[in-house]
Design a protein around this motif. Sequence first.
Motif, PDB file in Angstrom:
ATOM      1  N   LEU A 100      15.809  -1.686 -13.899  1.00 25.98           N
ATOM      2  CA  LEU A 100      16.296  -2.595 -14.677  1.00 25.98           C
ATOM      3  C   LEU A 100      15.095  -2.968 -15.323  1.00 25.98           C
ATOM      4  N   ALA A 101      14.834  -3.547 -16.590  1.00 30.26           N
ATOM      5  CA  ALA A 101      14.019  -3.803 -17.720  1.00 30.26           C
ATOM      6  C   ALA A 101      14.277  -5.432 -18.632  1.00 30.26           C
ATOM      7  N   THR A 102      13.785  -5.778 -18.437  1.00 36.03           N
ATOM      8  CA  THR A 102      14.503  -7.562 -19.325  1.00 36.03           C
ATOM      9  C   THR A 102      13.525  -8.150 -20.016  1.00 36.03           C
ATOM     10  N   PHE A 103      13.820  -7.819 -21.630  1.00 37.11           N
ATOM     11  CA  PHE A 103      13.365  -8.765 -22.329  1.00 37.11           C
ATOM     12  C   PHE A 103      13.635 -10.232 -22.695  1.00 37.11           C
ATOM     13  N   LYS A 104      13.065 -11.070 -22.893  1.00 37.44           N
ATOM     14  CA  LYS A 104      13.435 -12.447 -23.354  1.00 37.44           C
ATOM     15  C   LYS A 104      13.640 -12.627 -24.409  1.00 37.44           C
ATOM     16  N   ILE A 105      14.259 -12.429 -25.367  1.00 37.97           N
ATOM     17  CA  ILE A 105      14.357 -12.375 -26.780  1.00 37.97           C
ATOM     18  C   ILE A 105      13.877 -13.897 -27.365  1.00 37.97           C
ATOM     19  N   THR A 106      13.046 -13.887 -28.346  1.00 35.77           N
ATOM     20  CA  THR A 106      13.029 -14.878 -28.504  1.00 35.77           C
ATOM     21  C   THR A 106      12.983 -15.145 -30.514  1.00 35.77           C
ATOM     22  N   LYS A 107      13.164 -14.117 -30.626  1.00 37.02           N
ATOM     23  CA  LYS A 107      13.687 -14.762 -32.819  1.00 37.02           C
ATOM     24  C   LYS A 107      14.867 -13.644 -32.264  1.00 37.02           C
ATOM     25  N   TYR A 108      16.128 -14.092 -33.543  1.00 36.48           N
ATOM     26  CA  TYR A 108      16.846 -12.352 -34.520  1.00 36.48           C
ATOM     27  C   TYR A 108      16.701 -12.559 -36.039  1.00 36.48           C
ATOM     28  N   LEU A 109      16.591 -11.312 -35.777  1.00 35.84           N
ATOM     29  CA  LEU A 109      16.134 -10.903 -37.280  1.00 35.84           C
ATOM     30  C   LEU A 109      17.265 -10.445 -37.876  1.00 35.84           C
ATOM     31  N   ALA A 110      18.151 -10.170 -37.032  1.00 38.63           N
ATOM     32  CA  ALA A 110      19.874  -9.960 -37.528  1.00 38.63           C
ATOM     33  C   ALA A 110      20.792  -9.799 -36.587  1.00 38.63           C
ATOM     34  N   TYR A 111      21.934  -9.909 -37.060  1.00 38.16           N
ATOM     35  CA  TYR A 111      23.161 -10.286 -36.118  1.00 38.16           C
ATOM     36  C   TYR A 111      24.109 -10.209 -36.886  1.00 38.16           C
ATOM     37  N   GLU A 112      24.806  -9.237 -36.053  1.00 36.16           N
ATOM     38  CA  GLU A 112      26.587  -8.604 -37.126  1.00 36.16           C
ATOM     39  C   GLU A 112      27.714  -8.824 -35.784  1.00 36.16           C
ATOM     40  N   LYS A 113      28.680  -9.307 -36.213  1.00 34.35           N
ATOM     41  CA  LYS A 113      29.762  -8.807 -35.013  1.00 34.35           C
ATOM     42  C   LYS A 113      31.221  -8.562 -35.796  1.00 34.35           C
ATOM     43  N   PRO A 114      30.864  -7.268 -35.968  1.00 36.65           N
ATOM     44  CA  PRO A 114      32.456  -6.502 -36.373  1.00 36.65           C
ATOM     45  C   PRO A 114      33.689  -6.782 -35.231  1.00 36.65           C
ATOM     46  N   GLY A 115      33.716  -6.529 -34.565  1.00 40.28           N
ATOM     47  CA  GLY A 115      34.179  -6.362 -33.436  1.00 40.28           C
ATOM     48  C   GLY A 115      34.890  -8.110 -32.238  1.00 40.28           C
ATOM     49  N   GLU A 116      35.702  -8.410 -32.589  1.00 36.85           N
ATOM     50  CA  GLU A 116      36.321  -9.513 -31.682  1.00 36.85           C
ATOM     51  C   GLU A 116      35.597  -9.964 -30.800  1.00 36.85           C
ATOM     52  N   TYR A 117      35.587  -9.147 -29.892  1.00 37.43           N
ATOM     53  CA  TYR A 117      34.918  -9.343 -28.897  1.00 37.43           C
ATOM     54  C   TYR A 117      33.629  -9.084 -28.194  1.00 37.43           C
ATOM     55  N   GLY A 118      32.469  -8.796 -29.575  1.00 36.74           N
ATOM     56  CA  GLY A 118      31.271  -8.294 -29.485  1.00 36.74           C
ATOM     57  C   GLY A 118      30.380  -9.602 -28.720  1.00 36.74           C
ATOM     58  N   ASP A 119      29.203  -9.397 -28.525  1.00 38.50           N
ATOM     59  CA  ASP A 119      28.555  -9.912 -27.624  1.00 38.50           C
ATOM     60  C   ASP A 119      28.008 -11.114 -28.225  1.00 38.50           C
ATOM     61  N   PRO A 120      28.065 -12.603 -28.213  1.00 41.23           N
ATOM     62  CA  PRO A 120      27.531 -13.371 -29.567  1.00 41.23           C
ATOM     63  C   PRO A 120      25.936 -12.878 -29.166  1.00 41.23           C
ATOM     64  N   LYS A 121      25.192 -14.091 -29.632  1.00 40.50           N
ATOM     65  CA  LYS A 121      23.470 -13.937 -29.965  1.00 40.50           C
ATOM     66  C   LYS A 121      23.235 -14.461 -27.958  1.00 40.50           C
ATOM     67  N   GLN A 122      22.131 -13.378 -27.910  1.00 41.49           N
ATOM     68  CA  GLN A 122      22.031 -13.412 -26.574  1.00 41.49           C
ATOM     69  C   GLN A 122      20.367 -14.376 -25.917  1.00 41.49           C
ATOM     70  N   ASP A 123      19.614 -14.802 -24.872  1.00 40.26           N
ATOM     71  CA  ASP A 123      18.581 -15.117 -24.745  1.00 40.26           C
ATOM     72  C   ASP A 123      17.635 -14.412 -24.227  1.00 40.26           C
ATOM     73  N   LYS A 124      18.676 -13.047 -23.749  1.00 36.64           N
ATOM     74  CA  LYS A 124      17.805 -12.107 -22.463  1.00 36.64           C
ATOM     75  C   LYS A 124      18.591 -10.472 -22.881  1.00 36.64           C
TER      76      LYS A 124
END
Length: 200
Positions: A100-124
Amino acid sequence: AQKPGTDTDGQGPDIGSDEWASALGKRLKISDAAGHGPDVKSDEWRAAVEKKLAPPAAPKEERQLLSSHDTIATFEGLSDHRCLGRTSLCPDRCGDSGKLATFKITKYLAYEKPGEYGDPKQDKFMVLIEDTQKNAKVAEPILKAITALKPGDPVRLKGNHDYVTRERSKSPERPIVSLSTLTPEEAEKAAADKTPPPKK
């Protein structure tokens, strides 16, 4: 493996002979028991044989984008992941245990949620890159890019949350769309403003 037109011991007419072709046609049900069907070795007969021997088509796949995530992240490393499922194949042969590879998200450059059940912004962002049978779980270029990373390396990571339909199977998937390494300077600049780092 047993060849068409022969028995389990490999005995039968010479491969390529008319007798072999006739037996092959019957075995593949191109002609009936009485030999009725396209003329042996004719173009129609060859086309029918090729169609019968062709590998099965891949299952039709449909993907619905639920959310997309374009981020700057830091690679935290690889770890052994163990599936907690209860099937007869779990945990070692189900395909859901492995590296399993793990990445820590430090900044969002772009985010879209066209689906009702799409993941929200993540920390990892975590992704299984290889199962316990050494089968790759991500595309080969992504696998090579991840295995070349060292903990602490900054990257630009773009991932999707998809809802995938394959025949009767429906399930969510979170593929990495693209992954590129960044210099510390590029990562710092991207974190400080809204200008995306250059694509590589």
